[in-house]
Write a protein that holds these residues in place. Structure first.
Motif, PDB file in Angstrom:
ATOM      1  N   UNK A  94      -2.336   7.900  -5.043  1.00 56.27           N
ATOM      2  CA  UNK A  94      -1.467   9.136  -5.357  1.00 56.27           C
ATOM      3  C   UNK A  94       0.056   8.956  -4.904  1.00 56.27           C
ATOM      4  N   UNK A  95       0.209   8.104  -3.616  1.00 52.27           N
ATOM      5  CA  UNK A  95       1.782   7.998  -3.348  1.00 52.27           C
ATOM      6  C   UNK A  95       2.275   6.764  -4.295  1.00 52.27           C
ATOM      7  N   UNK A  96       1.330   6.008  -4.871  1.00 45.79           N
ATOM      8  CA  UNK A  96       1.887   5.009  -5.777  1.00 45.79           C
ATOM      9  C   UNK A  96       2.692   5.574  -7.066  1.00 45.79           C
ATOM     10  N   UNK A  99       5.692   7.686  -6.290  1.00 48.71           N
ATOM     11  CA  UNK A  99       6.816   6.890  -6.245  1.00 48.71           C
ATOM     12  C   UNK A  99       7.538   6.522  -7.521  1.00 48.71           C
ATOM     13  N   UNK A 100       6.429   5.965  -8.443  1.00 46.77           N
ATOM     14  CA  UNK A 100       6.759   5.333  -9.810  1.00 46.77           C
ATOM     15  C   UNK A 100       7.500   6.522 -10.768  1.00 46.77           C
ATOM     16  N   UNK A 101       6.682   7.757 -10.847  1.00 50.08           N
ATOM     17  CA  UNK A 101       7.635   8.854 -11.517  1.00 50.08           C
ATOM     18  C   UNK A 101       8.852   9.185 -10.796  1.00 50.08           C
ATOM     19  N   UNK A 102       9.033   9.221  -9.557  1.00 45.93           N
ATOM     20  CA  UNK A 102      10.356   9.413  -8.940  1.00 45.93           C
ATOM     21  C   UNK A 102      11.307   8.461  -9.328  1.00 45.93           C
ATOM     22  N   UNK A 103      10.908   7.172  -9.364  1.00 41.20           N
ATOM     23  CA  UNK A 103      11.876   6.079  -9.743  1.00 41.20           C
ATOM     24  C   UNK A 103      12.477   6.224 -11.201  1.00 41.20           C
ATOM     25  N   UNK A 104      11.347   6.612 -12.123  1.00 37.31           N
ATOM     26  CA  UNK A 104      11.815   7.208 -13.461  1.00 37.31           C
ATOM     27  C   UNK A 104      12.887   8.221 -13.638  1.00 37.31           C
ATOM     28  N   UNK A 105      12.671   9.373 -12.615  1.00 38.80           N
ATOM     29  CA  UNK A 105      13.485  10.364 -12.572  1.00 38.80           C
ATOM     30  C   UNK A 105      14.967  10.176 -12.113  1.00 38.80           C
ATOM     31  N   UNK A 106      14.755   9.124 -11.226  1.00 38.97           N
ATOM     32  CA  UNK A 106      16.217   8.722 -10.624  1.00 38.97           C
ATOM     33  C   UNK A 106      16.913   7.961 -11.542  1.00 38.97           C
ATOM     34  N   UNK A 130      16.677  15.664  -0.657  1.00 38.82           N
ATOM     35  CA  UNK A 130      15.838  14.986   0.357  1.00 38.82           C
ATOM     36  C   UNK A 130      14.950  14.043  -0.494  1.00 38.82           C
ATOM     37  N   UNK A 131      15.143  12.625   0.124  1.00 38.48           N
ATOM     38  CA  UNK A 131      14.419  11.489  -0.559  1.00 38.48           C
ATOM     39  C   UNK A 131      13.083  11.720  -0.358  1.00 38.48           C
ATOM     40  N   UNK A 132      12.095  10.962  -1.284  1.00 41.81           N
ATOM     41  CA  UNK A 132      10.772  11.241  -1.118  1.00 41.81           C
ATOM     42  C   UNK A 132      10.158  10.240  -0.152  1.00 41.81           C
ATOM     43  N   UNK A 133       8.984  10.469   0.477  1.00 37.73           N
ATOM     44  CA  UNK A 133       8.286   9.635   1.184  1.00 37.73           C
ATOM     45  C   UNK A 133       6.906   9.692   1.056  1.00 37.73           C
ATOM     46  N   UNK A 134       5.987   8.825   0.942  1.00 37.16           N
ATOM     47  CA  UNK A 134       4.517   8.750   0.695  1.00 37.16           C
ATOM     48  C   UNK A 134       4.159   9.656  -0.460  1.00 37.16           C
ATOM     49  N   UNK A 135       3.374  10.654  -0.410  1.00 34.45           N
ATOM     50  CA  UNK A 135       3.007  11.392  -1.534  1.00 34.45           C
ATOM     51  C   UNK A 135       4.011  12.428  -1.794  1.00 34.45           C
TER      52      UNK A 135
END
Length: 579
Positions: A94-96, A99-106, A130-135
């Protein structure tokens, strides 16, 4: 409007009209963009709650592992560690993807010229709170985005040039999203338990006619696997279906459009970000569902329950010489820590959390059986509770039993059996507002009173001597018929329905009562639709069917109904379903 024949005053009015029209268009556009911002805000809050829920489940099992010790708890500790290993796999998968979707949003924000370097919690001017961490996804404030209506960059990054065959980051997210679905199913459904090894190799299902067709395909996939269908089928099916999206759709008379193309085609920046957050919500919901299921396979807490009490249940009445059966148990039990039961000087280990005792009762008026029940906590300390059970010894006599219910219902044909031991005829009568009619060897009781109780007398009669003897008077509670369950087709309230279904039903599901209910009228509404559809009878109209087809999977469907039962009382009901 501004032709040569118009006066200066008319030209001025025309110009003002154009300006007003432009301002109205801008206002509508801003309203729509603000709506996407509000949707994203609610989604982010929901995502945070899902993250916390899943993390609490992991923490519960972790705490249980740390507090479980002793040789007598070795098997339980092994199970806890096995489940924890599965939970960690689920969490990592789930965390992986989060994080991938977060990177695309950024990337979308950064290439749109937005400031993603500044992190200021709860600052209305900052995008990143707030920066994302883990899930946990990155907490964003889309109200601070300047280029809310910018759509070229989201289309270029997520789709590329072709909505039918996307080549951008969106295609990779699509592949990884479906890969997450398969990996999550394997993580939950693949394990060993005793002599059994369970496994599943999920197929890729992204083409289906409707939700029922999807369910049928998923069910076949699970049945063809080596999964533990008894314990895992429901959760595996739910996780897979909730993470499944149609790969090809039709859009604006164009067929074969990829889901990524449909979702992000000409989507403004804030809409694209909201759609990506929605995908993260799907991931986190599946994570919570998987972790809750895994936790349910092990027990937590000192005894796995809050209060410890000895419990025994069995018959309270027996005839002289009868064999009786008692079940002795703790109020709740741990499948890895069975209780020890003592009775009549003997001690034995229970199974399934209880000890089974068989004994014969003698004569007299009653007998009291007693003993102890004991269980160890995780520290190895024995907890012992006393138990006792009293059985009344009855001699043969007349009795009345209700084979299908323990009360008399108003407006209903109550089926009654009466037995007068020692007599070849049984007679029932009542003078408290109950009319009794014979039906074969049984009686039908109809309630004709407004009282809360009524009584029935039983008589035994010898058909040869015509001697009639009163054997007893029995009191009954008078109650109205309970409300039935409601179904949309074959789906009961709260379940997932198909827009193709036409019929509504109301009936008792798990009840011996055989009562018929009629739906008089209905009103169907969706939580995403502006107005409901209404109709009479139990069959929904074509307009209501069209309304259902407009709803997306997961949409809540509310059906308000008036219905009537055999007691002629008109009742109201609001039943909810899910598309």
């Amino acid at each position: 409007m501004a032709g040569g024949k118009e006066t200066p005053r008319q030209k001025m009015i025309g110009m003002m009209y154009l300006v007003l029209t432009a301002l109205l268009a801008l206002n509508v556009s801003k309203t729509i963009l603000d709506a996407f911002v509000a949707i994203e805000e609610n989604t982010q809050k929901s995502n945070g709650m899902q993250v916390d829920r899943g993390s609490e489940l992991i923490s519960d099992v972790s705490d249980e592992i740390n507090s479980t010790n002793g040789k007598e708890n070795a098997e339980k500790l092994r199970k806890l560690k096995k489940v924890m290993n599965q939970m960690q796999q689920v969490d990592k998968l789930s965390a992986n993807l989060i994080r991938e979707i977060d990177q695309v949003k950024m990337q979308l924000l950064q290439e749109s010229g937005e400031d993603v370097a500044t992190v200021k919690p709860l600052d209305n001017q900052a995008i990143i709170w707030e920066k994302g961490t883990g899930c946990k996804p990155t907490r964003m404030n889309l109200m601070a985005v300047q280029a809310k209506d910018q759509y070229d960059i989201p289309m270029y990054i997520l789709i590329g040039d072709d909505i039918k065959n996307p080549t951008g980051k969106g295609k990779k997210i699509w592949n990884d999203y479906n890969g997450f679905r398969s990996k999550l199913i394997r993580a939950v459904g693949t394990y060993s338990e005793g002599k059994h090894t369970y496994s599943i190799q999920p197929k890729s299902i992204n083409t289906f006619k409707n939700n029922q067709d999807l369910k049928d395909q998923v069910d076949r996939m699970l049945r063809d696997s080596k999964a533990n269908l008894k314990d895992d089928e429901e959760v595996l099916s739910s996780i897979y279906m909730n993470l499944t999206k149609p790969e090809r759709v039709s859009q604006n008379d164009i067929s074969g459009v990829h889901w990524i193309g449909q979702t992000f085609d000409h989507a403004p920046l804030v809409a694209a970000l909201a759609s990506l957050s929605s995908m993260q919500q799907d991931v986190l919901s599946a994570r919570s569902m998987a972790l809750a299921h895994l936790k349910s396979k092990v027990s937590v807490g000192e005894y796995s329950f809050n209060k410890i009490v000895g419990l025994v249940y069995g018959p309270e009445i027996a005839n002289a010489g009868d064999e009786v059966e008692l079940n002795v148990m703790m109020a709740a039990f741990d499948s890895d820590n069975q209780p020890t039961v003592t009775y009549n000087g003997s001690s034995f280990r229970g199974t399934d959390g209880k000890g089974l005792i068989r004994t014969k009762v003698g004569s007299g008026t009653e007998v009291t059986l007693n003993g102890t029940v004991s269980i160890k906590n995780k520290s190895g300390q024995m907890k012992t509770e006393n138990w006792s059970h009293t059985i009344k010894i009855m001699k043969p006599q007349g009795t009345i039993s209700l084979p299908k219910m323990n009360v008399l219902y108003k407006g209903y044909d109550n089926l009654i059996e009466g037995v007068a031991s020692g007599y070849d005829q049984t007679i029932l009568s009542s003078n408290t507002g109950i009319s009794l009619g014979k039906s074969g060897d049984q009686f039908i009781a109809r309630v004709n009173t407004s009282s809360k109780t009524a009584s029935i007398e039983i008589y035994g009669m010898n058909s040869i001597s015509k001697k009639k003897v009163k054997l007893g008077t029995f009191s009954f509670r008078i109650m109205t018929l309970p409300n039935p369950e409601f179904f949309f087709g074959a789906v009961e309230e709260g379940g997932r329905i198909s827009p193709a279904e036409k019929n509504l039903f109301s009936r008792y599901k798990d009840s011996p009562l055989d009562a018929k209910f009629t739906i008089l009228n209905w009103e169907l509404s969706l939580n995403t639709a502006p107005r409901p559809e209404k109709g009479k009878g139990s069959r929904i109209s074509e307009e209501a069917t069209k309304l259902l087809r407009q709803g997306k999977p997961g949409t809540i469907v509310n059906v308000k109904m008036d219905y009537v039962g055999p007691d002629k009382v008109v009742r109201k009901k609001i039943a909810s379903f899910v598309l």
